[in-house]
Design a protein around this motif. Structure first.
Motif, short mmCIF file in Angstrom:
data_model
loop_
_atom_site.label_atom_id
_atom_site.label_comp_id
_atom_site.label_asym_id
_atom_site.label_seq_id
_atom_site.Cartn_x
_atom_site.Cartn_y
_atom_site.Cartn_z
N ALA A 2 65.33 52.79 -9.92
CA ALA A 2 65.16 54.00 -10.25
C ALA A 2 63.93 54.30 -10.96
N ALA A 3 63.28 53.17 -11.51
CA ALA A 3 62.06 53.34 -12.27
C ALA A 3 60.81 53.91 -11.24
N LEU A 4 60.96 54.01 -10.00
CA LEU A 4 59.80 54.40 -9.38
C LEU A 4 60.17 56.12 -9.07
N GLN A 5 59.21 56.84 -9.84
CA GLN A 5 59.57 58.15 -9.73
C GLN A 5 58.11 58.92 -9.26
N PRO A 6 58.28 60.27 -8.93
CA PRO A 6 57.14 60.76 -8.74
C PRO A 6 56.29 61.19 -9.66
N GLY A 7 54.95 60.74 -9.57
CA GLY A 7 54.03 60.77 -10.74
C GLY A 7 53.28 59.14 -10.97
N PHE A 8 54.19 58.15 -10.48
CA PHE A 8 53.81 56.92 -10.63
C PHE A 8 52.36 56.87 -10.07
N ALA A 9 51.54 56.17 -10.74
CA ALA A 9 50.22 55.89 -10.47
C ALA A 9 49.82 54.51 -10.40
N GLY A 15 45.81 55.82 -6.57
CA GLY A 15 46.86 56.40 -5.82
C GLY A 15 47.95 56.81 -6.66
N ARG A 16 48.64 58.04 -6.02
CA ARG A 16 49.79 58.49 -6.88
C ARG A 16 50.86 58.76 -5.96
N LEU A 17 52.21 58.45 -6.51
CA LEU A 17 53.36 58.72 -5.71
C LEU A 17 53.51 60.32 -6.00
N VAL A 18 53.65 61.13 -5.25
CA VAL A 18 53.96 62.56 -5.44
C VAL A 18 55.01 63.29 -5.00
N GLU A 19 55.96 62.48 -4.05
CA GLU A 19 57.02 62.94 -3.55
C GLU A 19 58.18 61.68 -3.24
N ILE A 20 59.45 61.98 -3.55
CA ILE A 20 60.45 61.05 -2.82
C ILE A 20 61.41 61.95 -2.31
N ASP A 21 61.69 61.85 -0.97
CA ASP A 21 62.68 62.34 -0.27
C ASP A 21 63.63 61.83 0.52
N GLY A 22 64.47 61.38 -0.15
CA GLY A 22 65.51 60.10 0.57
C GLY A 22 64.64 58.81 0.67
N ARG A 72 61.89 58.72 2.13
CA ARG A 72 60.55 58.77 2.47
C ARG A 72 59.75 58.98 0.95
N LEU A 73 58.40 58.37 0.84
CA LEU A 73 57.70 58.14 -0.13
C LEU A 73 56.21 58.79 0.28
N LYS A 74 55.87 59.78 -0.58
CA LYS A 74 54.69 60.41 -0.02
C LYS A 74 53.52 60.23 -1.37
N PHE A 75 52.34 59.66 -0.84
CA PHE A 75 51.37 59.15 -1.68
C PHE A 75 50.12 60.02 -1.44
#
Length: 144
Positions: free
Chosen positions: A3-10, A91-98, A100-103
């Motif tokens: 759960a610690a991996l969230q959008p905004g993670f850089a 880099g920055r994680l900008v989206e989690i959709d199920g 799928r991770l978007k950076f």
């Protein structure tokens, strides 16, 4: 995925460009490429952006059972880089959709910004993925 991996993670990662990443070296089996400038190949650069994202999220995965595979790359190649130069990748994680991770990812060599763009990764169950891969290879008559 923890759960610690969230959008905004850089994250930031460095990578020294090897000779094998240069256009004439990477594509030595293609005659015109052997005569190209000895600079970081765009395809290799994109792969390094993928690896930076993988390195960043790997501690948050149930590794090795949970892994991630690249599903989309979209990068501009802005400047030439010689072998031996060190890339600084941010880099920055900008989206989690199920799964799928978007950076959003950028990189600089010793002098210039060399790339910027987007990368997506899909979280996969290692056992399930390899089972499907073996089934596909069997249907094609290929050994893996």
């Amino acid at each position: 995925m923890q759960a610690a991996l969230q959008p905004g993670f850089a994250f930031e990662w460095t990578y020294q460009v090897p000779r094998k990443a240069l256009v004439p070296e990477l594509y030595d089996d293609i005659a015109p490429c052997r005569e190209m400038p000895a600079v970081l190949a765009t395809g290799y650069m994109a792969g390094i952006m993928e690896c930076a994202c993988l390195q960043a999220i790997q501690p948050y995965l149930d590794w090795p059972q949970e892994q991630s595979l690249g599903t989309l790359i979209s990068f501009s190649h802005l400047a030439a880089t010689p072998a031996g130069d060190t890339l600084r990748i941010q880099g920055r994680l900008v989206e989690i959709d199920g799964r799928r991770l978007k950076f959003e990812v950028e990189a600089w060599d010793g002098l210039d910004k060399i790339t910027e763009g987007v990368h997506e990764r899909m979280l996969v169950d290692n056992t399930r993925f390899h089972t499907k891969l073996r089934e596909k290879a069997d249907k094609l008559g290929l050994a893996i």
